[in-house]
Design a protein around this motif. Sequence first.
Motif, PDB file in Angstrom:
ATOM      1  N   MET A   1      25.537 -56.874 -24.236  1.00 53.43           N
ATOM      2  CA  MET A   1      25.030 -56.488 -22.924  1.00 53.43           C
ATOM      3  C   MET A   1      25.779 -55.255 -22.434  1.00 53.43           C
ATOM      4  O   MET A   1      26.998 -55.178 -22.545  1.00 53.43           O
ATOM      5  CB  MET A   1      25.214 -57.630 -21.924  1.00 53.43           C
ATOM      6  N   ALA A   2      25.046 -54.296 -21.893  1.00 52.23           N
ATOM      7  CA  ALA A   2      25.641 -53.057 -21.390  1.00 52.23           C
ATOM      8  C   ALA A   2      25.515 -53.017 -19.867  1.00 52.23           C
ATOM      9  O   ALA A   2      24.774 -53.781 -19.254  1.00 52.23           O
ATOM     10  CB  ALA A   2      24.948 -51.855 -22.008  1.00 52.23           C
ATOM     11  N   ARG A   3      26.266 -52.103 -19.273  1.00 57.67           N
ATOM     12  CA  ARG A   3      26.204 -51.874 -17.822  1.00 57.67           C
ATOM     13  C   ARG A   3      25.495 -50.547 -17.600  1.00 57.67           C
ATOM     14  O   ARG A   3      25.929 -49.509 -18.096  1.00 57.67           O
ATOM     15  CB  ARG A   3      27.620 -51.852 -17.248  1.00 57.67           C
ATOM     16  N   VAL A   4      24.384 -50.567 -16.860  1.00 57.38           N
ATOM     17  CA  VAL A   4      23.545 -49.385 -16.673  1.00 57.38           C
ATOM     18  C   VAL A   4      23.541 -48.989 -15.201  1.00 57.38           C
ATOM     19  O   VAL A   4      23.257 -49.809 -14.318  1.00 57.38           O
ATOM     20  CB  VAL A   4      22.094 -49.657 -17.139  1.00 57.38           C
ATOM     21  N   LEU A   5      23.854 -47.715 -14.943  1.00 60.89           N
ATOM     22  CA  LEU A   5      23.841 -47.161 -13.598  1.00 60.89           C
ATOM     23  C   LEU A   5      22.596 -46.297 -13.432  1.00 60.89           C
ATOM     24  O   LEU A   5      22.344 -45.410 -14.244  1.00 60.89           O
ATOM     25  CB  LEU A   5      25.100 -46.321 -13.367  1.00 60.89           C
ATOM     26  N   ILE A   6      21.822 -46.553 -12.360  1.00 59.85           N
ATOM     27  CA  ILE A   6      20.617 -45.762 -12.065  1.00 59.85           C
ATOM     28  C   ILE A   6      20.861 -44.985 -10.783  1.00 59.85           C
ATOM     29  O   ILE A   6      21.172 -45.576  -9.739  1.00 59.85           O
ATOM     30  CB  ILE A   6      19.380 -46.662 -11.914  1.00 59.85           C
ATOM     31  N   ILE A   7      20.738 -43.661 -10.862  1.00 64.88           N
ATOM     32  CA  ILE A   7      20.965 -42.783  -9.705  1.00 64.88           C
ATOM     33  C   ILE A   7      19.655 -42.080  -9.385  1.00 64.88           C
ATOM     34  O   ILE A   7      19.185 -41.229 -10.145  1.00 64.88           O
ATOM     35  CB  ILE A   7      22.072 -41.751  -9.989  1.00 64.88           C
ATOM     36  N   ASP A   8      19.051 -42.438  -8.256  1.00 63.46           N
ATOM     37  CA  ASP A   8      17.751 -41.877  -7.876  1.00 63.46           C
ATOM     38  C   ASP A   8      17.585 -42.050  -6.372  1.00 63.46           C
ATOM     39  O   ASP A   8      17.937 -43.109  -5.828  1.00 63.46           O
ATOM     40  CB  ASP A   8      16.625 -42.585  -8.630  1.00 63.46           C
ATOM     41  N   ASP A   9      17.048 -41.038  -5.700  1.00 59.91           N
ATOM     42  CA  ASP A   9      16.896 -41.130  -4.244  1.00 59.91           C
ATOM     43  C   ASP A   9      15.591 -41.802  -3.830  1.00 59.91           C
ATOM     44  O   ASP A   9      15.325 -41.977  -2.638  1.00 59.91           O
ATOM     45  CB  ASP A   9      16.986 -39.747  -3.598  1.00 59.91           C
ATOM     46  N   SER A  10      14.767 -42.224  -4.804  1.00 62.60           N
ATOM     47  CA  SER A  10      13.509 -42.891  -4.493  1.00 62.60           C
ATOM     48  C   SER A  10      13.694 -44.408  -4.515  1.00 62.60           C
ATOM     49  O   SER A  10      13.966 -44.976  -5.580  1.00 62.60           O
ATOM     50  CB  SER A  10      12.431 -42.489  -5.489  1.00 62.60           C
ATOM     51  N   PRO A  11      13.526 -45.101  -3.377  1.00 61.76           N
ATOM     52  CA  PRO A  11      13.636 -46.565  -3.373  1.00 61.76           C
ATOM     53  C   PRO A  11      12.632 -47.228  -4.310  1.00 61.76           C
ATOM     54  O   PRO A  11      12.957 -48.231  -4.955  1.00 61.76           O
ATOM     55  CB  PRO A  11      13.361 -46.940  -1.915  1.00 61.76           C
ATOM     56  N   ASP A  12      11.429 -46.654  -4.402  1.00 58.61           N
ATOM     57  CA  ASP A  12      10.416 -47.233  -5.289  1.00 58.61           C
ATOM     58  C   ASP A  12      10.845 -47.128  -6.750  1.00 58.61           C
ATOM     59  O   ASP A  12      10.640 -48.063  -7.542  1.00 58.61           O
ATOM     60  CB  ASP A  12       9.076 -46.527  -5.082  1.00 58.61           C
ATOM     61  N   MET A  13      11.412 -45.984  -7.109  1.00 60.27           N
ATOM     62  CA  MET A  13      11.864 -45.793  -8.487  1.00 60.27           C
ATOM     63  C   MET A  13      13.007 -46.741  -8.818  1.00 60.27           C
ATOM     64  O   MET A  13      13.054 -47.333  -9.896  1.00 60.27           O
ATOM     65  CB  MET A  13      12.302 -44.344  -8.704  1.00 60.27           C
ATOM     66  N   LEU A  14      13.940 -46.896  -7.873  1.00 60.03           N
ATOM     67  CA  LEU A  14      15.054 -47.817  -8.099  1.00 60.03           C
ATOM     68  C   LEU A  14      14.548 -49.247  -8.289  1.00 60.03           C
ATOM     69  O   LEU A  14      15.016 -49.968  -9.178  1.00 60.03           O
ATOM     70  CB  LEU A  14      16.034 -47.752  -6.916  1.00 60.03           C
ATOM     71  N   ALA A  15      13.586 -49.643  -7.472  1.00 57.59           N
ATOM     72  CA  ALA A  15      13.051 -51.001  -7.566  1.00 57.59           C
ATOM     73  C   ALA A  15      12.311 -51.204  -8.887  1.00 57.59           C
ATOM     74  O   ALA A  15      12.436 -52.249  -9.536  1.00 57.59           O
ATOM     75  CB  ALA A  15      12.114 -51.274  -6.390  1.00 57.59           C
ATOM     76  N   MET A  16      11.540 -50.199  -9.307  1.00 59.42           N
ATOM     77  CA  MET A  16      10.786 -50.313 -10.557  1.00 59.42           C
ATOM     78  C   MET A  16      11.729 -50.419 -11.748  1.00 59.42           C
ATOM     79  O   MET A  16      11.532 -51.251 -12.643  1.00 59.42           O
ATOM     80  CB  MET A  16       9.866 -49.107 -10.726  1.00 59.42           C
TER      81      MET A  16
END
Length: 359
Positions: A1-16
């Motif tokens: 298992m890895a740890r993944v960081l998502i950086i995006d200013d779109s709430p919809d993109m983060l949720a998807m």
Amino acid sequence: MARVLIIDDSPDMLAMLRTFFERRTSHEVMLAANGKNGLAMATEKAPNLALVDVMMPGMDGYEVVRRLRADPKTRTMGIIILTARGQSVDQQAALQAGADMHLPKPVDMEVLADAVETVLLKARPAGKGIILPVIGLRGGTGVTTVAVNLAALLQQVGPTVLWDLSPASGHAALFLGLQPKTHWGIYLRDPAQPVEPLIMHHRSGLRVLCAPPIPGLFGWFSAGRAAALLKSLSADAQFVVIDMPSTFDAAVGPILSAAEKVLVITGADPPAIQTTLATLQILKRWNVEVVLARNAARSGRHLETRALEQAMRVTIHVDLPYDPNQSLALSKGVLLALAKPDSPLIAALKPTAQQLLES
């Protein structure tokens, strides 16, 4: 298992993306809505991979990537730029900033899954699970013989996994006297299940992931699934020896990208020479170090190694002799490296193993 960081200013993109990772993978996900917060989380949590948007207020994604690469704590992590900017100039900008890969939005989820596993495998910490593919694109050159006995020799050095990646009923289990009750085809049917129960154990201590006994029933690997399985195999093994398929397909790319060296097996007959030269040309794409072995898989007269080098215009690093003990061992279902460790083939393979481990 890895740890993944998502950086995006779109709430919809983060949720998807959160939903994607929760449903498709076992990776831990962290979310950041801007570059500043993303950098802080990366420094504190040390993720294995970051997905970074480009167009964000305050600090764009390229600057985020440059700072991640400049920080000793985060410089070796995997980074994928995920952006609506999909032109070739944008791809070049992403790679120049230090990203491992550039994916345009909207992104296909299968493409994203493959990309994530491929980049995670590339970001594997050095010194864990040395990957050693054994390949020969022409049948009859003894690739499985070499791979199985090489793996057995490496097992004497440290924990070793042998992965039989043949799509056509591989023979590694036969060489080891094993009945392949479990195999990688089961993984393809259900990639979410643990890999360890699929691994068979040889009395030498060697762990073996067999090929399906009946070819064609379980499908074949995408790049992402090959990368994910290889990452699992290398997580707790010092060496992973892979009996490679006889074609360059989707599964091959992630393996060669992760390999320290690749052992290429050739014969001395014209078809083997032609195929080997083509293989060496293709391997240049991955910039992987090649150890070329000439294997006398059959009895009889053979072209001298020096003459073969002149014909091929390459250096042959290893000369493996014909060994009648191998046929006898195979008929008895025993491993030559254990049954006759001083036989000609094994005596030649021992320094080969050492050569493959030298940096």
